[in-house]
Scaffold this motif. Structure first.
Motif, PDB file in Angstrom:
ATOM      1  N   MET A  84       0.831  -1.224   0.000  1.00 25.29           N
ATOM      2  CA  MET A  84       0.000   0.000   0.000  1.00 25.29           C
ATOM      3  C   MET A  84       0.858   1.265   0.000  1.00 25.29           C
ATOM      4  SD  MET A  84      -3.368  -0.508   0.082  1.00 25.29           S
ATOM      5  CE  MET A  84      -4.320   0.546   1.150  1.00 25.29           C
ATOM      6  N   LEU A  85       1.898   1.256   0.843  1.00 28.86           N
ATOM      7  CA  LEU A  85       2.784   2.429   0.945  1.00 28.86           C
ATOM      8  C   LEU A  85       4.236   1.991   0.788  1.00 28.86           C
ATOM      9  CD1 LEU A  85       1.200   4.344   3.976  1.00 28.86           C
ATOM     10  CD2 LEU A  85       1.053   4.978   1.570  1.00 28.86           C
ATOM     11  N   GLN A  86       4.994   2.817   0.074  1.00 33.00           N
ATOM     12  CA  GLN A  86       6.420   2.541  -0.120  1.00 33.00           C
ATOM     13  C   GLN A  86       7.248   3.710   0.390  1.00 33.00           C
ATOM     14  OE1 GLN A  86       6.660   2.382  -4.376  1.00 33.00           O
ATOM     15  NE2 GLN A  86       5.633   0.385  -4.531  1.00 33.00           N
ATOM     16  N   GLU A  87       8.416   3.381   0.935  1.00 36.78           N
ATOM     17  CA  GLU A  87       9.349   4.448   1.312  1.00 36.78           C
ATOM     18  C   GLU A  87      10.125   4.867   0.067  1.00 36.78           C
ATOM     19  OE1 GLU A  87      11.477   4.028   5.225  1.00 36.78           O
ATOM     20  OE2 GLU A  87      10.583   2.033   5.098  1.00 36.78           O
ATOM     21  N   THR A  88      10.133   6.178  -0.216  1.00 36.13           N
ATOM     22  CA  THR A  88      10.879   6.689  -1.367  1.00 36.13           C
ATOM     23  C   THR A  88      11.736   7.869  -0.900  1.00 36.13           C
ATOM     24  OG1 THR A  88       9.349   8.443  -2.035  1.00 36.13           O
ATOM     25  CG2 THR A  88       8.834   6.200  -2.802  1.00 36.13           C
ATOM     26  N   ALA A  89      12.551   8.379  -1.803  1.00 36.15           N
ATOM     27  CA  ALA A  89      13.421   9.515  -1.469  1.00 36.15           C
ATOM     28  C   ALA A  89      12.611  10.763  -1.123  1.00 36.15           C
ATOM     29  CB  ALA A  89      14.363   9.810  -2.635  1.00 36.15           C
ATOM     30  N   GLU A  90      11.366  10.825  -1.622  1.00 33.70           N
ATOM     31  CA  GLU A  90      10.507  11.989  -1.352  1.00 33.70           C
ATOM     32  C   GLU A  90       9.636  11.807  -0.110  1.00 33.70           C
ATOM     33  OE1 GLU A  90      11.108  11.644  -4.854  1.00 33.70           O
ATOM     34  OE2 GLU A  90      12.169  13.516  -4.436  1.00 33.70           O
ATOM     35  N   GLY A  91       9.544  10.561   0.362  1.00 29.88           N
ATOM     36  CA  GLY A  91       8.674  10.257   1.502  1.00 29.88           C
ATOM     37  C   GLY A  91       7.778   9.069   1.205  1.00 29.88           C
ATOM     38  N   LEU A  92       6.770   8.867   2.033  1.00 26.46           N
ATOM     39  CA  LEU A  92       5.858   7.717   1.893  1.00 26.46           C
ATOM     40  C   LEU A  92       5.003   7.871   0.645  1.00 26.46           C
ATOM     41  CD1 LEU A  92       4.111   6.692   5.249  1.00 26.46           C
ATOM     42  CD2 LEU A  92       5.754   5.378   3.859  1.00 26.46           C
ATOM     43  N   TYR A  93       5.005   6.833  -0.232  1.00 26.75           N
ATOM     44  CA  TYR A  93       4.277   6.911  -1.495  1.00 26.75           C
ATOM     45  C   TYR A  93       3.248   5.795  -1.587  1.00 26.75           C
ATOM     46  CZ  TYR A  93       3.380   6.960  -6.525  1.00 26.75           C
ATOM     47  OH  TYR A  93       2.772   7.018  -7.760  1.00 26.75           O
ATOM     48  N   CYS A  94       2.072   6.157  -2.074  1.00 22.49           N
ATOM     49  CA  CYS A  94       1.022   5.172  -2.310  1.00 22.49           C
ATOM     50  C   CYS A  94       0.864   4.997  -3.813  1.00 22.49           C
ATOM     51  CB  CYS A  94      -0.295   5.645  -1.700  1.00 22.49           C
ATOM     52  SG  CYS A  94      -1.659   4.493  -2.011  1.00 22.49           S
ATOM     53  N   PRO A  95       1.423   3.915  -4.399  1.00 20.52           N
ATOM     54  CA  PRO A  95       1.361   3.754  -5.859  1.00 20.52           C
ATOM     55  C   PRO A  95      -0.075   3.582  -6.358  1.00 20.52           C
ATOM     56  CG  PRO A  95       2.605   1.921  -4.827  1.00 20.52           C
ATOM     57  CD  PRO A  95       2.165   2.829  -3.720  1.00 20.52           C
ATOM     58  N   GLY A  96      -0.936   2.898  -5.601  1.00 26.78           N
ATOM     59  CA  GLY A  96      -2.321   2.668  -6.046  1.00 26.78           C
ATOM     60  C   GLY A  96      -3.104   3.963  -6.224  1.00 26.78           C
ATOM     61  N   GLY A  97      -2.740   5.007  -5.466  1.00 23.19           N
ATOM     62  CA  GLY A  97      -3.467   6.280  -5.541  1.00 23.19           C
ATOM     63  C   GLY A  97      -2.611   7.410  -6.065  1.00 23.19           C
ATOM     64  N   GLU A  98      -1.333   7.105  -6.357  1.00 24.15           N
ATOM     65  CA  GLU A  98      -0.365   8.082  -6.888  1.00 24.15           C
ATOM     66  C   GLU A  98      -0.307   9.348  -6.032  1.00 24.15           C
ATOM     67  OE1 GLU A  98      -1.147   8.652 -11.061  1.00 24.15           O
ATOM     68  OE2 GLU A  98      -0.432   6.657 -11.556  1.00 24.15           O
ATOM     69  N   PHE A  99      -0.176   9.144  -4.730  1.00 21.65           N
ATOM     70  CA  PHE A  99       0.008  10.306  -3.848  1.00 21.65           C
ATOM     71  C   PHE A  99       1.059   9.982  -2.782  1.00 21.65           C
ATOM     72  CE2 PHE A  99      -3.465   7.757  -2.032  1.00 21.65           C
ATOM     73  CZ  PHE A  99      -3.075   7.621  -0.710  1.00 21.65           C
ATOM     74  N   PHE A 100       1.588  11.041  -2.208  1.00 20.10           N
ATOM     75  CA  PHE A 100       2.546  10.920  -1.110  1.00 20.10           C
ATOM     76  C   PHE A 100       1.866  11.390   0.177  1.00 20.10           C
ATOM     77  CE2 PHE A 100       5.164  11.104  -4.818  1.00 20.10           C
ATOM     78  CZ  PHE A 100       6.337  10.430  -4.521  1.00 20.10           C
ATOM     79  N   ILE A 101       2.277  10.818   1.305  1.00 17.49           N
ATOM     80  CA  ILE A 101       1.781  11.301   2.596  1.00 17.49           C
ATOM     81  C   ILE A 101       2.917  12.045   3.301  1.00 17.49           C
ATOM     82  CG2 ILE A 101       0.898  10.633   4.868  1.00 17.49           C
ATOM     83  CD1 ILE A 101      -0.544   8.313   3.557  1.00 17.49           C
ATOM     84  N   ASP A 102       2.676  13.316   3.633  1.00 20.60           N
ATOM     85  CA  ASP A 102       3.655  14.170   4.333  1.00 20.60           C
ATOM     86  C   ASP A 102       5.046  14.106   3.691  1.00 20.60           C
ATOM     87  OD1 ASP A 102       1.617  14.775   6.076  1.00 20.60           O
ATOM     88  OD2 ASP A 102       2.502  13.772   7.813  1.00 20.60           O
ATOM     89  N   PRO A 103       5.130  14.285   2.347  1.00 22.76           N
ATOM     90  CA  PRO A 103       6.453  14.174   1.710  1.00 22.76           C
ATOM     91  C   PRO A 103       7.370  15.330   2.085  1.00 22.76           C
ATOM     92  CG  PRO A 103       4.874  15.057   0.151  1.00 22.76           C
ATOM     93  CD  PRO A 103       4.090  14.681   1.380  1.00 22.76           C
ATOM     94  N   TRP A 104       8.663  15.078   2.140  1.00 24.06           N
ATOM     95  CA  TRP A 104       9.620  16.162   2.350  1.00 24.06           C
ATOM     96  C   TRP A 104      10.146  16.676   1.017  1.00 24.06           C
ATOM     97  CZ3 TRP A 104       9.966  11.378   4.824  1.00 24.06           C
ATOM     98  CH2 TRP A 104      10.776  10.429   4.227  1.00 24.06           C
ATOM     99  N   GLY A 105       9.948  15.903  -0.051  1.00 24.64           N
ATOM    100  CA  GLY A 105      10.338  16.363  -1.382  1.00 24.64           C
ATOM    101  C   GLY A 105       9.168  17.088  -2.045  1.00 24.64           C
ATOM    102  N   SER A 106       9.420  17.647  -3.256  1.00 23.56           N
ATOM    103  CA  SER A 106       8.352  18.265  -4.044  1.00 23.56           C
ATOM    104  C   SER A 106       7.721  17.187  -4.894  1.00 23.56           C
ATOM    105  CB  SER A 106       8.919  19.373  -4.937  1.00 23.56           C
ATOM    106  OG  SER A 106       9.510  20.364  -4.129  1.00 23.56           O
ATOM    107  N   VAL A 107       6.412  17.000  -4.779  1.00 23.83           N
ATOM    108  CA  VAL A 107       5.735  15.895  -5.468  1.00 23.83           C
ATOM    109  C   VAL A 107       4.475  16.425  -6.152  1.00 23.83           C
ATOM    110  CG1 VAL A 107       6.595  14.259  -3.729  1.00 23.83           C
ATOM    111  CG2 VAL A 107       4.306  15.245  -3.465  1.00 23.83           C
ATOM    112  N   PRO A 108       3.909  15.638  -7.094  1.00 23.64           N
ATOM    113  CA  PRO A 108       2.684  16.088  -7.769  1.00 23.64           C
ATOM    114  C   PRO A 108       1.499  16.198  -6.804  1.00 23.64           C
ATOM    115  CG  PRO A 108       3.753  14.342  -9.025  1.00 23.64           C
ATOM    116  CD  PRO A 108       4.470  14.409  -7.717  1.00 23.64           C
ATOM    117  N   ARG A 109       1.329  15.185  -5.926  1.00 25.70           N
ATOM    118  CA  ARG A 109       0.182  15.252  -5.011  1.00 25.70           C
ATOM    119  C   ARG A 109       0.594  14.829  -3.599  1.00 25.70           C
ATOM    120  NH1 ARG A 109      -5.548  15.066  -4.758  1.00 25.70           N
ATOM    121  NH2 ARG A 109      -6.037  14.616  -6.901  1.00 25.70           N
ATOM    122  N   ALA A 110       0.440  15.767  -2.667  1.00 29.86           N
ATOM    123  CA  ALA A 110       0.798  15.514  -1.273  1.00 29.86           C
ATOM    124  C   ALA A 110      -0.472  15.442  -0.436  1.00 29.86           C
ATOM    125  CB  ALA A 110       1.709  16.616  -0.753  1.00 29.86           C
ATOM    126  N   VAL A 111      -0.625  14.375   0.324  1.00 27.61           N
ATOM    127  CA  VAL A 111      -1.735  14.270   1.285  1.00 27.61           C
ATOM    128  C   VAL A 111      -1.115  14.529   2.660  1.00 27.61           C
ATOM    129  CG1 VAL A 111      -3.549  12.787   2.207  1.00 27.61           C
ATOM    130  CG2 VAL A 111      -2.913  12.614  -0.204  1.00 27.61           C
TER     131      VAL A 111
END
Ligand SMILES: [Zn+2]
Ligand SMILES: [Zn+2]
Length: 332
Positions: free
Chosen positions: A1-28
């Motif tokens: 459901m969630l993966q650790e990435t260089a930008e922060g926690l990523y949800c591939p199924g919904g294409e969003f990040f949760i509380d990312p520290w990087g700049s991302v298309p969609r931050a929840v």
């Protein structure tokens, strides 16, 4: 459901990040503290009451979409909803549901009542991503009423001695909680550092009842701060702003004040152990309450906390963040 990435926690199924520290298309976003909400993402999704705080941090041009607590939004194959975390105004746990089951990302949370935000709601889930800012057995909070009584007593003593009371606290959450708690026991006005004003206004805009405040710099020339309570961020320490105070006693309101020696190390007169995070018993209670079969710890002391959970037969792990050490945490 969630993966650790260089930008922060990523949800591939919904294409969003949760509380990312990087700049991302969609931050929840769970809440508006700087170690959870970073500027620079294309769009943000947060709970309604968080948006005015994000606007004050990111500016009017930021793209911010909101949902109410409990309302669901479908992102790709994932259903996303926000639930009260009891941490600060606009703080939320994020529940995500998809083919991989139900996960809840707690963000920061506490179980103690707080007049500035709705109480934490335990949400049943398979995997619970818990904060562990104070994930050590030494962290144990006293009842808020006792801490507020201690604060009031300290202020009274300083008034009697003709001194100002300078209370350092975080500008988002702790300051407003103190002003709201004090409103139940006094009606005196409180002076504030200029850096406090924006978030206090945001809380007033949300209808939070607090003591009257006015900026210290607007005190008329020649008038004294003796007997006044003044709220300021730690950053104000040692700045020219302090000259205005005259004779003062200082205190710091933070869960870190529970650590032996922390107050002396900072060279502060009084440590008020008032935290907006769950203490050790509250963390363990919460993990029982949500009924998760797996717990992942993040922020603060994730390794010892996850080890402890494993020793209790709970499947556990650690999620690392870009934030390390003391500077990592806001609103502790
Ligand atoms: Zn926080
Ligand atoms: Zn945090």
């Amino acid at each position: 459901m969630l993966q650790e990435t260089a930008e922060g926690l990523y949800c591939p199924g919904g294409e969003f990040f949760i509380d990312p520290w990087g700049s991302v298309p969609r931050a929840v976003i769970t809440h508006a503290h700087g170690d959870h909400a970073r500027a620079g993402s294309v769009s943000y999704l947060c709970v309604e009451s968080c948006a005015p705080l994000l606007r004050r941090r990111f500016g009017v041009e930021a793209t911010i979409e909101t949902r109410r607590y409990g309302e669901t939004v479908q992102l790709g194959s994932i259903r996303v909803s926000f639930h009260p975390a009891g941490h600060v105004l606009g703080s939320a746990q994020i529940r995500i549901e998809g083919p991989g089951g139900v996960w809840v990302v707690s963000g920061d949370y506490k179980r103690a009542p707080d007049p500035t935000c709705p109480a934490f709601e335990p949400i049943q889930c398979d995997t619970f991503v818990t904060e562990s800012t104070f994930g050590l057995p030494i962290f144990h909070w006293d009842a808020t009423a006792d801490i507020i009584a201690e604060l009031l007593g300290w202020w009274e003593d300083n008034r009697a001695a003709g001194r100002a009371s300078l209370l350092f606290c975080y500008t988002l959450g702790k300051a407003q909680r103190i002003l709201a708690e004090l409103a139940a026991v006094t009606d005196r006005r409180v002076l504030v550092h200029g850096a406090m004003i924006s978030m206090i206004e945001a809380y007033r805009g949300a209808g939070v009842r607090m003591l009257e405040t006015s900026p210290l710099i607007e005190l008329t020339r020649g008038s004294t701060c003796a007997g006044e309570l003044i709220l300021a961020p730690l950053l104000a320490r040692g700045t020219p702003w302090m000259r205005r105070l005259g004779d003062f006693s200082d205190a710091f309101a933070s869960g870190t004040m529970r650590v032996r020696g922390a107050r002396r190390q900072r060279n502060i007169d009084r440590g008020l152990v008032l935290s907006d995070h769950a203490d050790w018993p509250a963390l363990l209670q919460t993990i029982r309450d949500v009924g998760a079969s797996r717990v992942l710890a993040t922020h603060g002391h994730p390794e010892p906390f996850a080890r402890y959970l494993a020793s209790q037969g709970i499947e556990s792990g650690v999620i690392r963040t870009a934030w390390e050490g003391e500077a990592a945490t806001q609103g502790d």
